[in-house]
Design an enzyme around this catalytic site. Sequence first.
Site, short mmCIF file in Angstrom:
data_model
loop_
_atom_site.label_atom_id
_atom_site.label_comp_id
_atom_site.label_asym_id
_atom_site.label_seq_id
_atom_site.Cartn_x
_atom_site.Cartn_y
_atom_site.Cartn_z
NE ARG A 59 -2.52 -1.44 3.43
CZ ARG A 59 -2.16 -2.94 3.89
NH1 ARG A 59 -2.73 -3.72 2.89
NH2 ARG A 59 -1.85 -3.10 4.87
CD GLU B 128 -1.01 -4.22 14.97
OE1 GLU B 128 -1.01 -3.82 13.56
OE2 GLU B 128 -1.69 -3.91 15.70
P1 AMP Z 1 4.36 -2.23 11.50
O1 AMP Z 1 5.63 -2.70 10.97
O2 AMP Z 1 4.03 -2.94 12.68
O3 AMP Z 1 4.56 -0.70 11.83
O4 AMP Z 1 3.21 -2.28 10.50
C1 AMP Z 1 3.17 -1.65 9.35
C2 AMP Z 1 2.93 -2.41 8.26
O5 AMP Z 1 2.04 -3.43 8.32
C3 AMP Z 1 2.22 -1.23 7.12
O6 AMP Z 1 2.78 -1.53 5.87
C4 AMP Z 1 0.91 -1.65 7.18
O7 AMP Z 1 0.41 -1.79 5.93
C5 AMP Z 1 0.71 -2.93 7.88
N1 AMP Z 1 -0.14 -3.15 9.21
C6 AMP Z 1 0.09 -3.35 10.37
N2 AMP Z 1 -0.85 -2.86 11.03
C7 AMP Z 1 -1.98 -2.70 10.35
C8 AMP Z 1 -3.35 -2.62 10.80
N3 AMP Z 1 -3.67 -2.63 11.88
N4 AMP Z 1 -3.97 -1.90 9.76
C9 AMP Z 1 -3.81 -2.22 8.35
N5 AMP Z 1 -2.26 -2.12 8.08
C10 AMP Z 1 -1.43 -2.32 9.12
#
Ligand code: AMP
Length: 175
Positions: A60, A97
Site C-alpha cells: 500500500r 504487528e
Molecule cells: P508495523 O511494521 O507494525 O509498523 O506495520 C506496518 C505495516 O503493516 C504497514 O505496511 C501496514 O500496511 C501494515 N499494518 C500493520 N498493522 C496494520 C493495521 N492495523 N491495519 C492496516 N495495516 C496494518
Amino acid sequence: MNEAQIKAFIRDIPDFPEPGIVFKDITPLLGDPTAFAATVEGLANAFSGEIDKVVGIEARGFIFGAPVATKLHAGFVPMRKPGKLPYDVSAQHYALEYGTDSLEVHSDAIDPGDRVLVVDDVLATGGTGAASLDLVRAAGADVVGFVVVVELGFLNGRQRLGDVPVVSLVSYAGT
Ligand code: AMP
C-alpha cells in the site's frame, strides 16, 4: 481535507488478518477521488525541501508513494517483499504487528547522499518503518522524513524510528 474528513474514509475491520488485529482499511479512501487526491497532497506537503527519491513500502506504500514522487519531482523506489525484485538487492528482516517479514530494495536504486522520503499507509509497531530506514541508510542516503496516512499511536511505532521526523495525516490513540 482535515484529519476528521480523511478518517471518515478509513474503515475498521476487526480480526483481520487474524484475531485481535483491527485492520485499517484505506480502500474507501482510494475509491473517493477527492479524498485520495487530498491524501496524496497532504503526504507530499508534509516535508519541505528537495527530495531526490521517494521510497514506497509494498504494497500500500506504492499506492501513495508513486503519486507523491511525481508531485515532488522525485524518483520512486519500491521496497518489496522478498523475491520480487529481479536485480541485486539489499535486504533487512523485521518483526510485524502480526508475524515477521523482510524488505528488499535494488542495490542501485538509492544513491549515496540522496535525500529520501519514505511513504507507507500505516505506521503500527514501526518494525517495517525501521527496516526501511536501515535500508536507506545502508545505501548512504539521508532520510528526510517518514510519512504515513494512518498512525496507530497506541503501538508507539514512532519510537522505533528514532530521530527521523514522522508525519501522519490521521492518528488513532486506541483501537
Ligand atoms: P508495523 O511494521 O507494525 O509498523 O506495520 C506496518 C505495516 O503493516 C504497514 O505496511 C501496514 O500496511 C501494515 N499494518 C500493520 N498493522 C496494520 C493495521 N492495523 N491495519 C492496516 N495495516 C496494518
